[in-house]
Design a protein around this motif. Structure first.
Motif, PDB file in Angstrom:
ATOM      1  N   GLN A  57      58.105  -7.886  -6.808  1.00 56.52           N
ATOM      2  CA  GLN A  57      58.138  -9.266  -7.266  1.00 56.52           C
ATOM      3  C   GLN A  57      56.958  -9.570  -8.193  1.00 56.52           C
ATOM      4  OE1 GLN A  57      58.343 -11.753  -3.839  1.00 56.52           O
ATOM      5  NE2 GLN A  57      59.894 -13.094  -4.725  1.00 56.52           N
ATOM      6  N   GLN A  58      55.776  -9.168  -7.720  1.00 58.84           N
ATOM      7  CA  GLN A  58      54.562  -9.501  -8.454  1.00 58.84           C
ATOM      8  C   GLN A  58      54.536  -8.835  -9.838  1.00 58.84           C
ATOM      9  OE1 GLN A  58      51.063  -8.501  -6.177  1.00 58.84           O
ATOM     10  NE2 GLN A  58      49.736  -9.876  -7.347  1.00 58.84           N
ATOM     11  N   LEU A  59      55.094  -7.629  -9.917  1.00 53.43           N
ATOM     12  CA  LEU A  59      54.998  -6.877 -11.170  1.00 53.43           C
ATOM     13  C   LEU A  59      56.324  -6.848 -11.927  1.00 53.43           C
ATOM     14  CD1 LEU A  59      52.874  -3.901  -9.776  1.00 53.43           C
ATOM     15  CD2 LEU A  59      52.056  -5.861 -11.101  1.00 53.43           C
ATOM     16  N   ASP A  60      57.308  -7.538 -11.394  1.00 46.86           N
ATOM     17  CA  ASP A  60      58.606  -7.629 -12.046  1.00 46.86           C
ATOM     18  C   ASP A  60      59.147  -6.243 -12.391  1.00 46.86           C
ATOM     19  OD1 ASP A  60      60.823  -8.815 -13.152  1.00 46.86           O
ATOM     20  OD2 ASP A  60      59.871  -9.224 -15.092  1.00 46.86           O
ATOM     21  N   ALA A  61      59.207  -5.390 -11.399  1.00 52.10           N
ATOM     22  CA  ALA A  61      59.672  -4.014 -11.622  1.00 52.10           C
ATOM     23  C   ALA A  61      60.549  -3.570 -10.456  1.00 52.10           C
ATOM     24  CB  ALA A  61      58.474  -3.080 -11.742  1.00 52.10           C
ATOM     25  N   LEU A  62      61.406  -2.591 -10.730  1.00 52.22           N
ATOM     26  CA  LEU A  62      62.283  -2.073  -9.681  1.00 52.22           C
ATOM     27  C   LEU A  62      61.479  -1.239  -8.695  1.00 52.22           C
ATOM     28  CD1 LEU A  62      65.369  -0.942 -11.795  1.00 52.22           C
ATOM     29  CD2 LEU A  62      65.208  -2.915 -10.241  1.00 52.22           C
ATOM     30  N   LYS A  63      61.910  -1.294  -7.427  1.00 46.74           N
ATOM     31  CA  LYS A  63      61.221  -0.515  -6.398  1.00 46.74           C
ATOM     32  C   LYS A  63      61.227   0.971  -6.722  1.00 46.74           C
ATOM     33  CE  LYS A  63      62.266  -3.485  -2.431  1.00 46.74           C
ATOM     34  NZ  LYS A  63      62.759  -3.492  -1.055  1.00 46.74           N
ATOM     35  N   SER A  64      62.308   1.442  -7.330  1.00 47.16           N
ATOM     36  CA  SER A  64      62.394   2.870  -7.646  1.00 47.16           C
ATOM     37  C   SER A  64      61.314   3.260  -8.655  1.00 47.16           C
ATOM     38  CB  SER A  64      63.786   3.211  -8.176  1.00 47.16           C
ATOM     39  OG  SER A  64      64.081   2.371  -9.275  1.00 47.16           O
ATOM     40  N   ALA A  65      61.077   2.371  -9.627  1.00 50.25           N
ATOM     41  CA  ALA A  65      60.021   2.650 -10.609  1.00 50.25           C
ATOM     42  C   ALA A  65      58.658   2.647  -9.931  1.00 50.25           C
ATOM     43  CB  ALA A  65      60.061   1.601 -11.722  1.00 50.25           C
ATOM     44  N   LEU A  66      58.462   1.690  -9.020  1.00 50.18           N
ATOM     45  CA  LEU A  66      57.176   1.592  -8.325  1.00 50.18           C
ATOM     46  C   LEU A  66      56.929   2.821  -7.453  1.00 50.18           C
ATOM     47  CD1 LEU A  66      57.203  -2.197  -7.317  1.00 50.18           C
ATOM     48  CD2 LEU A  66      56.009  -1.113  -9.231  1.00 50.18           C
ATOM     49  N   SER A  67      57.992   3.324  -6.844  1.00 46.65           N
ATOM     50  CA  SER A  67      57.868   4.540  -6.032  1.00 46.65           C
ATOM     51  C   SER A  67      57.358   5.706  -6.860  1.00 46.65           C
ATOM     52  CB  SER A  67      59.221   4.921  -5.438  1.00 46.65           C
ATOM     53  OG  SER A  67      59.452   4.200  -4.273  1.00 46.65           O
ATOM     54  N   GLU A  68      57.912   5.824  -8.046  1.00 44.37           N
ATOM     55  CA  GLU A  68      57.464   6.894  -8.953  1.00 44.37           C
ATOM     56  C   GLU A  68      56.013   6.683  -9.352  1.00 44.37           C
ATOM     57  OE1 GLU A  68      59.755   8.272 -12.415  1.00 44.37           O
ATOM     58  OE2 GLU A  68      61.446   7.244 -11.467  1.00 44.37           O
ATOM     59  N   ASP A  69      55.665   5.417  -9.666  1.00 44.84           N
ATOM     60  CA  ASP A  69      54.273   5.093 -10.010  1.00 44.84           C
ATOM     61  C   ASP A  69      53.336   5.547  -8.893  1.00 44.84           C
ATOM     62  OD1 ASP A  69      55.431   3.742 -12.111  1.00 44.84           O
ATOM     63  OD2 ASP A  69      55.043   1.743 -11.301  1.00 44.84           O
ATOM     64  N   LEU A  70      53.739   5.199  -7.676  1.00 46.03           N
ATOM     65  CA  LEU A  70      52.856   5.469  -6.540  1.00 46.03           C
ATOM     66  C   LEU A  70      52.699   6.951  -6.260  1.00 46.03           C
ATOM     67  CD1 LEU A  70      53.939   2.494  -4.292  1.00 46.03           C
ATOM     68  CD2 LEU A  70      51.631   2.912  -5.171  1.00 46.03           C
TER      69      LEU A  70
END
Lengths: 283, 283
Positions: free
Chosen positions: B34-47
């Motif tokens: 929500q905070q970064l306006d991004a899909l969870k899948s993208a965030l998973s890759e980031d992490l």
């Protein structure tokens, strides 16, 4: 086996984590350049992305110090709306009936011993008080120590803890007597000669202020060190007396009244924090 | 005006800063999404990039908690060589002649009040003690409070500070008497009834241990709460007596001897920390 090369996003992860883990501490680009096996010019570009992101979200500032001995540092920030939401939540929590103790005191030791809560309180104090000229953060034992230490950590200054009794492990000490604003009794305040150097400038952080007697004592104690209290920040202060013995002081919350009979507690956030500028906040 | 979209490197800067600023605290991907306006899948890759980087450098672990209520958290780590270098530097600093006080005591309050130094000490204690079953970190006022609080912060547990005298702001208290290992005198230890719940499991953190009398007192005090001391961690302990009243305890440094006449101080790092596994360190 040489150091692996890192991609931009990896260099950003590494530098952001190191900088956030040491708030306000200055790091030279040279150190990162060695650790991450990257050119300073690339790291500069990386950091401008970090800067833009943290500032857009309002969660931190990247400050550059130019010249010889220059470098960069990260100062965590709390967005204005987050500050207001935090104080509202804190007010709510502190107003609970079951916190009222015999004598009209309020139990809140749990809140000032809880890492996340103390972190937010400290971020607000670091942001709304001016530490730019401060050499030390000082506090009086015991309850306010976590808050004072976390604030000191955010502005990267050492902490000096004033004791109420003398200890053999402190070496020579200087002591002053002061009149407690709450109880009216004469108490003692003691600081090791070694704790701060002569002429130091300090900001006092404490959890609570009633009459300002403790803060008045701190002014007196600092005079014995030829030191000076620049400012005072507390979590909460009573609205009465308005004319504190301490002189000016910044509080996050005002304790308006506690009714021991009914358990009614009235606390209000310090709205003045949010008027005009976003705080002095320079480090 | 909508939330701006962030690039991968910007999302990584934001998440790394937030996670590092709240060690061991679990964040849900949904909140970041929500905070970064991004899909969870993208965030998973980031992490996973953040994870790989911090682990390669040995400066942090990203842990995933799966299932409902799952999420991720960051635990700062100190590389083994950095730990050894830190203890060597600390040993050197603590062995300075001018630190020796009357009575053969050692002045080191400055070191346990200094944010960066306390941060490193706390990272080592968090890494070498097992906090996985601990509900609270406990300490006895006053000097060890910054170290105990920073350790509590790293493992995201609340702190409970045991007092040496009773305060009206603590409500009902439970007290025990104990014999101080250093002076042999009988002293009192007091904790608010509200500070920890019945049956809690705690890890004790303190700056110094001599005979273990204080730690013995803590065991007794915890019994009154039906609570249990799982483990004890201190910055420094004397080599003698080897048989401490406290039971097992992990120290970063051993104080071998202080010669008040010559000012000679002998301190050795606890080499056992670096033998075998890298520490229990689970949170």
């Amino acid at each position: 086996m040489g150091q692996p090369k890192f991609k931009r996003s990896e260099r950003i992860a590494a530098m952001t984590s190191i900088l956030t883990n040491h708030p306000s501490r200055q790091f030279s680009l040279g150190v990162f350049s060695q650790q991450l096996d990257a050119l300073k010019s690339a790291l500069s570009e990386d950091l401008s992305q970090v800067k833009r992101t943290l500032e857009t979200l309002g969660i931190g500032e990247i400050q550059s110090v130019t010249g010889a001995g220059g470098g960069i540092r990260l100062v965590p920030r709390m967005p204005l709306e987050a500050q207001q939401a935090f104080l509202a939540q804190l007010t709510n929590e502190l107003s609970k009936k079951e916190r009222v103790l015999t004598g009209g005191y309020l139990y809140y030791t749990d809140l000032i011993s809880s890492p996340d809560t103390v972190q937010s309180m400290a971020e607000m104090l670091a942001q709304h008080l001016d530490f730019s000229q401060a050499d030390y953060v000082v506090t009086v034992e015991t309850k306010g120590v976590p808050l004072a230490f976390m604030t000191a950590r955010l502005v990267n200054r050492p902490l000096a803890i004033v004791r109420r009794s003398s200890r053999v492990t402190e070496g020579s000490t200087i002591s002053v007597n002061y009149r407690s604003g709450s109880t009216g009794s004469i108490q003692q305040m003691i600081l090791s000669r070694r704790a701060i150097p002569t002429g130091a400038k300090v900001v006092m952080i404490d959890d609570f202020m009633r009459g300002g007697g403790t803060a008045r004592g701190m002014h007196d104690l600092m005079k014995e060190f030829d030191a000076k209290v620049l400012d005072i920040g507390v979590l909460m202060t009573t609205r009465q007396p308005e004319d504190k013995k301490s002189g000016p002081c910044t509080a996050l919350l005002y304790l308006e009244s506690v009714n021991e009979e009914t358990g009614e507690v009235v606390i209000t956030p310090n709205h003045a924090l949010f008027q005009g500028s976003l705080g002095k906040g320079d480090i």
